[in-house]
Motif scaffolding. Structure first.
Motif, PDB file in Angstrom:
ATOM      1  N   ALA A  57       0.848  -1.201   0.000  1.00 43.74           N
ATOM      2  CA  ALA A  57       0.000   0.000   0.000  1.00 43.74           C
ATOM      3  C   ALA A  57       0.881   1.247   0.000  1.00 43.74           C
ATOM      4  O   ALA A  57       1.018   1.945   0.992  1.00 43.74           O
ATOM      5  CB  ALA A  57      -0.931  -0.017   1.206  1.00 43.74           C
ATOM      6  N   LEU A  58       1.458   1.526  -1.162  1.00 46.64           N
ATOM      7  CA  LEU A  58       2.387   2.646  -1.283  1.00 46.64           C
ATOM      8  C   LEU A  58       1.702   3.949  -1.668  1.00 46.64           C
ATOM      9  O   LEU A  58       2.188   5.028  -1.335  1.00 46.64           O
ATOM     10  CB  LEU A  58       3.456   2.315  -2.334  1.00 46.64           C
ATOM     11  CG  LEU A  58       4.244   1.029  -2.092  1.00 46.64           C
ATOM     12  CD1 LEU A  58       5.153   0.744  -3.271  1.00 46.64           C
ATOM     13  CD2 LEU A  58       5.022   1.134  -0.798  1.00 46.64           C
ATOM     14  N   LEU A  59       0.610   3.852  -2.415  1.00 52.69           N
ATOM     15  CA  LEU A  59      -0.075   5.033  -2.940  1.00 52.69           C
ATOM     16  C   LEU A  59      -1.559   4.963  -2.627  1.00 52.69           C
ATOM     17  O   LEU A  59      -2.087   3.889  -2.333  1.00 52.69           O
ATOM     18  CB  LEU A  59       0.107   5.117  -4.464  1.00 52.69           C
ATOM     19  CG  LEU A  59       1.534   5.131  -5.015  1.00 52.69           C
ATOM     20  CD1 LEU A  59       1.509   5.014  -6.527  1.00 52.69           C
ATOM     21  CD2 LEU A  59       2.263   6.383  -4.581  1.00 52.69           C
ATOM     22  N   SER A  60      -2.227   6.087  -2.757  1.00 53.93           N
ATOM     23  CA  SER A  60      -3.686   6.083  -2.653  1.00 53.93           C
ATOM     24  C   SER A  60      -4.253   5.530  -3.961  1.00 53.93           C
ATOM     25  O   SER A  60      -3.556   5.438  -4.969  1.00 53.93           O
ATOM     26  CB  SER A  60      -4.212   7.498  -2.415  1.00 53.93           C
ATOM     27  OG  SER A  60      -4.050   8.277  -3.589  1.00 53.93           O
ATOM     28  N   ARG A  61      -5.517   5.185  -3.951  1.00 52.26           N
ATOM     29  CA  ARG A  61      -6.183   4.665  -5.156  1.00 52.26           C
ATOM     30  C   ARG A  61      -6.066   5.686  -6.298  1.00 52.26           C
ATOM     31  O   ARG A  61      -5.753   5.332  -7.433  1.00 52.26           O
ATOM     32  CB  ARG A  61      -7.644   4.358  -4.842  1.00 52.26           C
ATOM     33  CG  ARG A  61      -8.359   3.608  -5.947  1.00 52.26           C
ATOM     34  CD  ARG A  61      -9.750   3.181  -5.502  1.00 52.26           C
ATOM     35  NE  ARG A  61      -9.758   2.457  -4.249  1.00 52.26           N
ATOM     36  CZ  ARG A  61      -9.562   1.144  -4.122  1.00 52.26           C
ATOM     37  NH1 ARG A  61      -9.354   0.405  -5.191  1.00 52.26           N
ATOM     38  NH2 ARG A  61      -9.589   0.565  -2.943  1.00 52.26           N
ATOM     39  N   GLU A  62      -6.296   6.949  -5.991  1.00 53.69           N
ATOM     40  CA  GLU A  62      -6.228   8.001  -7.014  1.00 53.69           C
ATOM     41  C   GLU A  62      -4.814   8.135  -7.577  1.00 53.69           C
ATOM     42  O   GLU A  62      -4.631   8.360  -8.772  1.00 53.69           O
ATOM     43  CB  GLU A  62      -6.706   9.334  -6.439  1.00 53.69           C
ATOM     44  CG  GLU A  62      -8.190   9.381  -6.136  1.00 53.69           C
ATOM     45  CD  GLU A  62      -8.608   8.579  -4.894  1.00 53.69           C
ATOM     46  OE1 GLU A  62      -7.746   8.297  -4.021  1.00 53.69           O
ATOM     47  OE2 GLU A  62      -9.794   8.222  -4.816  1.00 53.69           O
ATOM     48  N   GLU A  63      -3.803   7.990  -6.702  1.00 57.12           N
ATOM     49  CA  GLU A  63      -2.418   8.072  -7.175  1.00 57.12           C
ATOM     50  C   GLU A  63      -2.072   6.890  -8.076  1.00 57.12           C
ATOM     51  O   GLU A  63      -1.386   7.051  -9.095  1.00 57.12           O
ATOM     52  CB  GLU A  63      -1.467   8.134  -5.984  1.00 57.12           C
ATOM     53  CG  GLU A  63      -1.553   9.439  -5.229  1.00 57.12           C
ATOM     54  CD  GLU A  63      -0.858   9.416  -3.877  1.00 57.12           C
ATOM     55  OE1 GLU A  63      -0.468  10.504  -3.415  1.00 57.12           O
ATOM     56  OE2 GLU A  63      -0.714   8.322  -3.268  1.00 57.12           O
TER      57      GLU A  63
END
Length: 149
Positions: A57-63
Motif C-alpha cells: 500500500a504505497l499510494l492512494s487509489r487516485e495516485e
C-alpha cells in the motif's frame, strides 16, 4: 491508392493502433478516473483503512490511477519510436500482465456479497480482454518481416 503490404508497414500500423489505444486509455485515466477505481486492488491502496499494515500500500487509489495513466502515456509514445519499440512493447506486456491482478480482484469483489449484477457483467468482460492486449503488446516486440534487421 493501395495499402502497402510489407511486414514493416503492418508492424507500424499495429504499433500505431496500440499507441492510439494506450493514448485514449491514458487520457481516460485523467478525465474519468472513476472508471478505473474498481480495478485498483484494495491491498495496493493506503487510503482504505481496511488493514493496519499492507506492505504494497504505497499510494492512494487516485495516485495509482494517475501513475498507471502516466505509464500508458509513456507506452503510447515509446511504442511509436522504432528504436524503443521492443523495450516499450516488453514493458507494456508486463504492465498489462500486472493489471491482471486488479481485474481478478475486481471480478472477485463483483461476485462477493457487495457486488452488483452490473459489476459482474463489466468485470466478466474486462478480465478476458487482457489476454489479447498482452498478446498484441508482445507481438510488437518482434521485428517486422522484411524489415532488414
Amino acid at each position: 491508392m493501395p495499402l502497402p503490404r510489407s511486414g514493416r508497414a503492418a508492424q507500424h500500423l499495429s504499433a500505431a493502433a496500440m499507441s492510439a489505444l494506450l493514448l485514449a486509455s491514458a487520457m481516460k485515466h485523467f478525465r474519468d478516473p472513476g472508471f478505473y477505481r474498481q480495478v485498483v486492488p484494495d491491498y495496493l491502496c493506503r487510503d482504505d483503512g481496511a488493514a493496519p499494515s499492507r506492505p504494497f500500500a504505497l499510494l492512494s487509489r487516485e495516485e495509482w490511477i494517475a501513475v498507471s495513466g502516466l505509464l500508458e502515456l509513456a507506452a503510447a509514445v515509446g511504442i511509436m519510436v522504432p528504436g524503443t519499440r521492443k523495450a516499450t512493447a516488453t514493458a507494456t506486456t508486463m504492465m498489462f500482465a500486472a493489471f491482471l491482478a486488479g481485474h481478478v480482484d475486481a471480478l472477485r469483489r463483483a461476485y462477493g456479497p457487495q457486488g452488483t449484477r452490473a459489476q459482474r457483467k463489466v468485470h466478466s468482460v474486462r478480465l478476458p480482454l487482457q489476454a489479447p492486449l498482452i498478446a498484441w503488446a508482445w507481438s510488437l516486440r518482434k521485428p517486422a518481416v522484411g524489415a532488414g534487421l
